[in-house]
Scaffold this motif. Structure first.
Motif, PDB file in Angstrom:
ATOM      1  N   GLN A 288       0.831  -1.203   0.000  1.00  0.00           N
ATOM      2  CA  GLN A 288       0.000   0.000   0.000  1.00  0.00           C
ATOM      3  C   GLN A 288       0.868   1.256   0.000  1.00  0.00           C
ATOM      4  O   GLN A 288       0.606   2.210  -0.733  1.00  0.00           O
ATOM      5  N   LYS A 289       1.927   1.275   0.810  1.00  0.00           N
ATOM      6  CA  LYS A 289       2.810   2.442   0.859  1.00  0.00           C
ATOM      7  C   LYS A 289       3.490   2.675  -0.484  1.00  0.00           C
ATOM      8  O   LYS A 289       3.609   3.814  -0.949  1.00  0.00           O
ATOM      9  N   ALA A 290       3.954   1.597  -1.124  1.00  0.00           N
ATOM     10  CA  ALA A 290       4.661   1.736  -2.403  1.00  0.00           C
ATOM     11  C   ALA A 290       3.727   2.264  -3.491  1.00  0.00           C
ATOM     12  O   ALA A 290       4.087   3.157  -4.266  1.00  0.00           O
ATOM     13  N   PHE A 291       2.496   1.721  -3.567  1.00  0.00           N
ATOM     14  CA  PHE A 291       1.549   2.196  -4.584  1.00  0.00           C
ATOM     15  C   PHE A 291       1.142   3.645  -4.315  1.00  0.00           C
ATOM     16  O   PHE A 291       0.961   4.433  -5.250  1.00  0.00           O
ATOM     17  N   ALA A 292       0.978   3.999  -3.032  1.00  0.00           N
ATOM     18  CA  ALA A 292       0.632   5.385  -2.695  1.00  0.00           C
ATOM     19  C   ALA A 292       1.744   6.337  -3.121  1.00  0.00           C
ATOM     20  O   ALA A 292       1.487   7.446  -3.615  1.00  0.00           O
ATOM     21  N   LYS A 293       2.993   5.914  -2.942  1.00  0.00           N
ATOM     22  CA  LYS A 293       4.126   6.746  -3.371  1.00  0.00           C
ATOM     23  C   LYS A 293       4.116   6.910  -4.883  1.00  0.00           C
ATOM     24  O   LYS A 293       4.417   8.001  -5.408  1.00  0.00           O
ATOM     25  N   THR A 294       3.756   5.851  -5.615  1.00  0.00           N
ATOM     26  CA  THR A 294       3.645   5.942  -7.073  1.00  0.00           C
ATOM     27  C   THR A 294       2.631   7.003  -7.466  1.00  0.00           C
ATOM     28  O   THR A 294       2.873   7.830  -8.361  1.00  0.00           O
ATOM     29  N   VAL A 295       1.480   7.007  -6.789  1.00  0.00           N
ATOM     30  CA  VAL A 295       0.423   7.985  -7.090  1.00  0.00           C
ATOM     31  C   VAL A 295       0.904   9.400  -6.791  1.00  0.00           C
ATOM     32  O   VAL A 295       0.681  10.332  -7.582  1.00  0.00           O
ATOM     33  N   ASP A 296       1.580   9.601  -5.638  1.00  0.00           N
ATOM     34  CA  ASP A 296       2.046  10.945  -5.262  1.00  0.00           C
ATOM     35  C   ASP A 296       3.023  11.503  -6.289  1.00  0.00           C
ATOM     36  O   ASP A 296       2.903  12.654  -6.726  1.00  0.00           O
ATOM     37  N   ILE A 297       4.018  10.686  -6.682  1.00  0.00           N
ATOM     38  CA  ILE A 297       5.017  11.159  -7.653  1.00  0.00           C
ATOM     39  C   ILE A 297       4.361  11.431  -9.000  1.00  0.00           C
ATOM     40  O   ILE A 297       4.616  12.459  -9.645  1.00  0.00           O
ATOM     41  N   SER A 298       3.486  10.539  -9.435  1.00  0.00           N
ATOM     42  CA  SER A 298       2.842  10.689 -10.743  1.00  0.00           C
ATOM     43  C   SER A 298       1.927  11.904 -10.777  1.00  0.00           C
ATOM     44  O   SER A 298       1.831  12.595 -11.795  1.00  0.00           O
ATOM     45  N   ARG A 299       1.247  12.171  -9.663  1.00  0.00           N
ATOM     46  CA  ARG A 299       0.369  13.348  -9.614  1.00  0.00           C
ATOM     47  C   ARG A 299       1.199  14.633  -9.658  1.00  0.00           C
ATOM     48  O   ARG A 299       0.821  15.602 -10.334  1.00  0.00           O
ATOM     49  N   GLU A 300       2.342  14.633  -8.960  1.00  0.00           N
ATOM     50  CA  GLU A 300       3.183  15.838  -8.918  1.00  0.00           C
ATOM     51  C   GLU A 300       3.752  16.181 -10.289  1.00  0.00           C
ATOM     52  O   GLU A 300       3.857  17.352 -10.661  1.00  0.00           O
ATOM     53  N   TYR A 301       4.100  15.141 -11.072  1.00  0.00           N
ATOM     54  CA  TYR A 301       4.763  15.388 -12.354  1.00  0.00           C
ATOM     55  C   TYR A 301       3.869  15.038 -13.554  1.00  0.00           C
ATOM     56  O   TYR A 301       4.357  14.923 -14.677  1.00  0.00           O
ATOM     57  N   ASN A 302       2.550  14.894 -13.299  1.00  0.00           N
ATOM     58  CA  ASN A 302       1.586  14.641 -14.378  1.00  0.00           C
ATOM     59  C   ASN A 302       1.943  13.404 -15.207  1.00  0.00           C
ATOM     60  O   ASN A 302       1.877  13.415 -16.432  1.00  0.00           O
ATOM     61  N   ILE A 303       2.320  12.338 -14.522  1.00  0.00           N
ATOM     62  CA  ILE A 303       2.636  11.076 -15.193  1.00  0.00           C
ATOM     63  C   ILE A 303       1.371  10.217 -15.141  1.00  0.00           C
ATOM     64  O   ILE A 303       1.139   9.470 -14.185  1.00  0.00           O
ATOM     65  N   TYR A 304       0.527  10.333 -16.182  1.00  0.00           N
ATOM     66  CA  TYR A 304      -0.783   9.697 -16.133  1.00  0.00           C
ATOM     67  C   TYR A 304      -0.715   8.171 -16.092  1.00  0.00           C
ATOM     68  O   TYR A 304      -1.502   7.537 -15.363  1.00  0.00           O
ATOM     69  N   PRO A 305       0.162   7.520 -16.863  1.00  0.00           N
ATOM     70  CA  PRO A 305       0.253   6.062 -16.701  1.00  0.00           C
ATOM     71  C   PRO A 305       0.636   5.660 -15.286  1.00  0.00           C
ATOM     72  O   PRO A 305       0.165   4.651 -14.764  1.00  0.00           O
ATOM     73  N   GLY A 306       1.496   6.472 -14.649  1.00  0.00           N
ATOM     74  CA  GLY A 306       1.853   6.185 -13.264  1.00  0.00           C
ATOM     75  C   GLY A 306       0.664   6.308 -12.333  1.00  0.00           C
ATOM     76  O   GLY A 306       0.493   5.516 -11.396  1.00  0.00           O
ATOM     77  N   LEU A 307      -0.183   7.324 -12.568  1.00  0.00           N
ATOM     78  CA  LEU A 307      -1.404   7.455 -11.769  1.00  0.00           C
ATOM     79  C   LEU A 307      -2.308   6.234 -11.955  1.00  0.00           C
ATOM     80  O   LEU A 307      -2.911   5.734 -11.006  1.00  0.00           O
ATOM     81  N   TYR A 308      -2.390   5.778 -13.207  1.00  0.00           N
ATOM     82  CA  TYR A 308      -3.235   4.610 -13.475  1.00  0.00           C
ATOM     83  C   TYR A 308      -2.734   3.382 -12.715  1.00  0.00           C
ATOM     84  O   TYR A 308      -3.491   2.736 -11.969  1.00  0.00           O
ATOM     85  N   TYR A 309      -1.449   3.064 -12.888  1.00  0.00           N
ATOM     86  CA  TYR A 309      -0.920   1.857 -12.263  1.00  0.00           C
ATOM     87  C   TYR A 309      -0.914   1.961 -10.741  1.00  0.00           C
ATOM     88  O   TYR A 309      -1.125   0.972 -10.034  1.00  0.00           O
ATOM     89  N   GLY A 310      -0.651   3.162 -10.208  1.00  0.00           N
ATOM     90  CA  GLY A 310      -0.659   3.322  -8.761  1.00  0.00           C
ATOM     91  C   GLY A 310      -2.036   3.094  -8.165  1.00  0.00           C
ATOM     92  O   GLY A 310      -2.197   2.387  -7.161  1.00  0.00           O
ATOM     93  N   ASN A 311      -3.084   3.707  -8.767  1.00  0.00           N
ATOM     94  CA  ASN A 311      -4.447   3.502  -8.269  1.00  0.00           C
ATOM     95  C   ASN A 311      -4.882   2.048  -8.436  1.00  0.00           C
ATOM     96  O   ASN A 311      -5.560   1.474  -7.571  1.00  0.00           O
ATOM     97  N   LEU A 312      -4.516   1.440  -9.569  1.00  0.00           N
ATOM     98  CA  LEU A 312      -4.873   0.039  -9.772  1.00  0.00           C
ATOM     99  C   LEU A 312      -4.216  -0.845  -8.716  1.00  0.00           C
ATOM    100  O   LEU A 312      -4.840  -1.760  -8.169  1.00  0.00           O
ATOM    101  N   GLY A 313      -2.941  -0.566  -8.409  1.00  0.00           N
ATOM    102  CA  GLY A 313      -2.250  -1.343  -7.385  1.00  0.00           C
ATOM    103  C   GLY A 313      -2.879  -1.173  -6.013  1.00  0.00           C
ATOM    104  O   GLY A 313      -2.993  -2.137  -5.244  1.00  0.00           O
ATOM    105  N   LEU A 314      -3.299   0.066  -5.668  1.00  0.00           N
ATOM    106  CA  LEU A 314      -3.977   0.280  -4.381  1.00  0.00           C
ATOM    107  C   LEU A 314      -5.297  -0.497  -4.335  1.00  0.00           C
ATOM    108  O   LEU A 314      -5.661  -1.069  -3.300  1.00  0.00           O
TER     109      LEU A 314
END
Length: 715
Positions: A288-314
């Motif tokens: 959960q912590k790792a996927f949440a970190k993925t979402v935070d970084i992707s949201r900060e730098y507008n990395i949409y695939p990262g947002l997708y994979y992070g939310n899916l992992g959560l």
């Protein structure tokens, strides 16, 4: 996301170094040269600062080619960071400028970067077209950038399912890099080949072997971008093998390296992969912590695939933890991003997870609905990819057609101007020019012929001298080897024949003095017979060994009975055994066999048993036996002596020096016994292993493989 990381590391590094026009200002060139070095080393924060300096220099001194270079580096920086939305318009602008100028270097690099971009967008057919067009702009095919591009195209062929062409392109590049000593690029293509074995052949051991080779190269040279990709792919391979602790170790290394580089997109990928590994391990809190970190970084730098994979992992994590209502919220967030990206593969994946969730909740109507949508999107993915590739190729064709029409118009205008100029020249001027050209041509032709002949003679002489030198060096090395072999054989022969000859001399002296009775005579002759037979056996072993060292002998492998040979050897050594009161324990059956050459095995067994007797204390025990495993058969000899020092084993493994030690009773040896045993075993594809016992003594294992292979002596 895993493949994207690998592609960014490869393509960015391969195509940074293209020809720079000489008219650039010295200051601007220095700034972009530093960008090139920083990009190769993966120092993206330094690259960004240098590009800001370059932008200010362009404002003071605008130049079309300088502007192209600045934009090109800027586009590659965003591509390296996986900021694809930002990179795409910049690289398209570079391609447009290159086509307008017709500059072959700009066309090469722009097409190569577009090939990378299309690969990131999973449009691998278009990526192959761009890559092959870039190849067409090379003047020659034996260059670093040419094979770099082929290595990159190999990845797209892999995704298109053309494995033969993918592996062929990659191996061509690997051979070139090895031959020319380009270690950065060699590390990259080794990583590529590792991915081919991991993703498609599922041979994780071979994949890990290639990653390790790449890591050694990139770590030694400080290539952080490539090193981070190697670490991540190592983690994925270990995860595929369910070796989770090793996977997490390499994920941590990838994370540290990406953070040092300032690679934000790469950090998102690393954290998402870490979440998947923890989820597989069952550590839901860490996942959960790792996927949440993925979402935070992707949201900060507008990395949409990262947002997708992070939310899916959560969503997957909460579903695994039984918190289905929160899992559904994250799945729906992933669905929104997938819809915004218009990625049918992502949408299909989310529907598949929602199907599992509703089925778990016994909400069968919604589950069936999501199942139908999952199947619908999955079936349409392949057609959508082909449509996108066709549209891309259609756009490129229309652009190329327009460029071709412009080039034709320019060529027509140029031809007309040349015709008008030609008509102004008088016939007298033409004849004078023709005569002058003919004269100069004739003079150059004569000079060229003379120079050519001279160079040919010089080259032939140089080649002849080099061949003679190489021949002399080879002969010198062969003579030295033969001389060393001769000295070894003489030393051993002198030692092994001294004892029986001395005994014969003593017997003759006693017979001449008539100071011997019949009983003593029979005892001495029996002892002399034993020593003579042992000397002949040793002589036969040495002669066979000399043939091996000269390369003239191969073992004749057979299923060899062990018991009768060992019994015969113990009878030959009975006097030494009785003198030391050594107890012999034999753990052999009459049916025990080894895959070995009879004469060479006798020599091996003789040396091991003789050494055990030599270094055994008085009243000690020697155990002799055999055992087998799935790889081969082992002949073992264990004594209770002082053991073999580590430095003796190391010299036996790593040199051809003769090493000799005295036995427990001061027995002197030639020092060549273990060398003969080692060489005979290596000829069988086997090895010697020495094990020191805590209670004292040494156990020696001679390994004979069922199938021939080359192994070293080990300890």
């Amino acid at each position: 996301m895993r493949w994207t990381l690998l592609l960014i590391a490869i393509f960015t590094i391969q195509f940074m170094g293209f020809s720079q026009p000489t008219e650039k200002s010295q200051e601007f060139n220095a700034v972009l040269d530093s960008v090139l070095v920083q990009m190769d080393l993966g120092r993206f924060n330094d690259v960004e600062r240098s590009l800001n300096d370059a932008r200010m220099l362009i404002a003071d001194d605008p130049c079309e080619k300088n502007y192209f270079r600045y934009k090109y580096y800027l586009g590659l920086l965003h591509l390296k960071r996986w900021e694809l939305e930002t990179a795409e318009p910049i690289l398209l602008e570079c391609l447009k400028m290159a086509r307008a100028s017709g500059d072959s270097t700009q066309l090469l690099t722009s097409n190569a970067s577009m090939a990378q971009l299309k690969a990131e967008q999973s449009l691998h057919g278009a990526s192959i077209v761009y890559g092959n067009e870039a190849l067409s702009y090379f003047d020659g095919i034996d260059s670093l950038k040419y094979f770099g591009l082929k290595a990159n195209i190999a990845i797209s062929y892999m995704h298109e399912g053309d494995m033969d062409r993918s592996l062929s392109y990659a191996l061509e590049a690997k051979r070139f890099y090895e031959r020319e000593g380009h270690y950065l690029e060699l590390g990259l293509v080794l990583n590529n080949i590792g991915e081919l074995y991991r993703e498609h052949f599922k041979d994780y051991d071979i994949a890990i072997k290639h990653y390790r080779s790449a890591i050694e190269i990139n770590r030694a040279n400080g290539y952080l971008g490539s090193l981070a990709a190697n670490y991540l792919n190592m983690a994925l391979s270990f995860s595929n093998q369910d070796r989770i602790d090793s996977a997490i170790y390499y994920i941590d290394l990838a994370h540290v390296t990406r953070k040092e580089m300032g690679d934000n997109g790469g950090l998102a990928i690393v954290n998402n992969t870490l979440g998947e590994i923890y989820l597989r391990k069952g550590d839901l809190e860490a996942a959960q912590k790792a996927f949440a970190k993925t979402v935070d970084i992707s949201r900060e730098y507008n990395i949409y695939p990262g947002l997708y994979y992070g939310n899916l992992g959560l969503g997957k994590t909460y579903f695994a933890n039984g918190v289905n209502n929160i899992a559904r919220e994250y799945y729906e967030a992933a669905m929104d991003i997938a819809s915004e990206l218009q990625s049918k593969s992502m949408i299909a994946e989310v529907h598949g997870n929602l199907y599992d969730l509703h089925r778990e909740n016994s909400d069968f109507e919604d589950a069936l609905n999501h199942f139908d949508l999952h199947k619908l999107y999955s079936d349409s993915i392949q057609m959508k990819v082909k449509d996108n590739e066709f549209a891309e190729l259609k756009t490129r064709y229309e652009t190329d057609l327009a460029n071709a029409e412009n080039m034709l118009l320019k060529a027509t205008q140029k031809t007309q101007k040349a015709e008008l100029k030609r008509q102004r020249i008088t016939s007298i001027g033409l004849w004078m020019l023709l005569g002058f050209v003919l004269a100069i041509t004739f003079i150059l032709y004569l000079g060229y012929n003379r120079r050519s002949e001279s160079l040919k003679k010089e080259a032939a002489l140089r080649k002849e001298l080099e061949e003679q030198y190489n021949t002399v060096q080879k002969q010198k090395e062969e003579l030295k080897k033969l001389d060393d072999l001769k000295n070894k054989i003489f030393a051993v022969l002198g030692h092994d024949l001294r004892a029986p000859l001395t005994s014969i001399s003593s017997l003759v002296s006693l017979m001449n003095s008539k100071d011997i009775n019949r009983k003593d005579f029979e005892k001495l002759t029996e002892h002399l017979d034993e020593e003579t037979r042992a000397g002949l056996t040793s002589l036969q072993s040495i002669l066979e060994w000399s043939q091996v060292k000269a390369g003239n002998e191969k073992p004749k492998i057979e299923n060899l009975p062990v018991d009768p040979i060992v019994g015969d050897l113990l009878r030959h050594n009975r006097r030494q055994i009785d003198e030391k009161e050594v107890k012999i324990t034999i753990n052999l059956d009459t049916t025990d066999t080894l895959p070995a050459d009879k004469n060479q095995f006798k020599s091996i067994a003789t040396n091991l048993i003789s050494n055990a007797i030599k270094f055994s204390p008085k009243g000690g025990e020697i155990s002799i036996g055999t055992f087998k495993d799935s790889n081969g058969a082992y002949f073992t000899v264990r004594d209770e002596g002082e053991g073999i020092p580590e430095d003796i084993i190391d010299k036996l493994n790593n040199s051809d020096k003769i090493i000799s030690r005295r036995g427990t009773n001061g027995e002197k040896g030639t020092g060549i016994g273990l060398r003969i045993a080692r060489d005979f075993l290596e000829l069988h594809g086997g090895h010697l292993t020495f094990k020191s016992k805590a209670s004292g003594g040494t156990e020696v294992e001679a390994f004979f493989p069922f199938e021939m292979q080359n192994l070293k002596v080990s300890a």
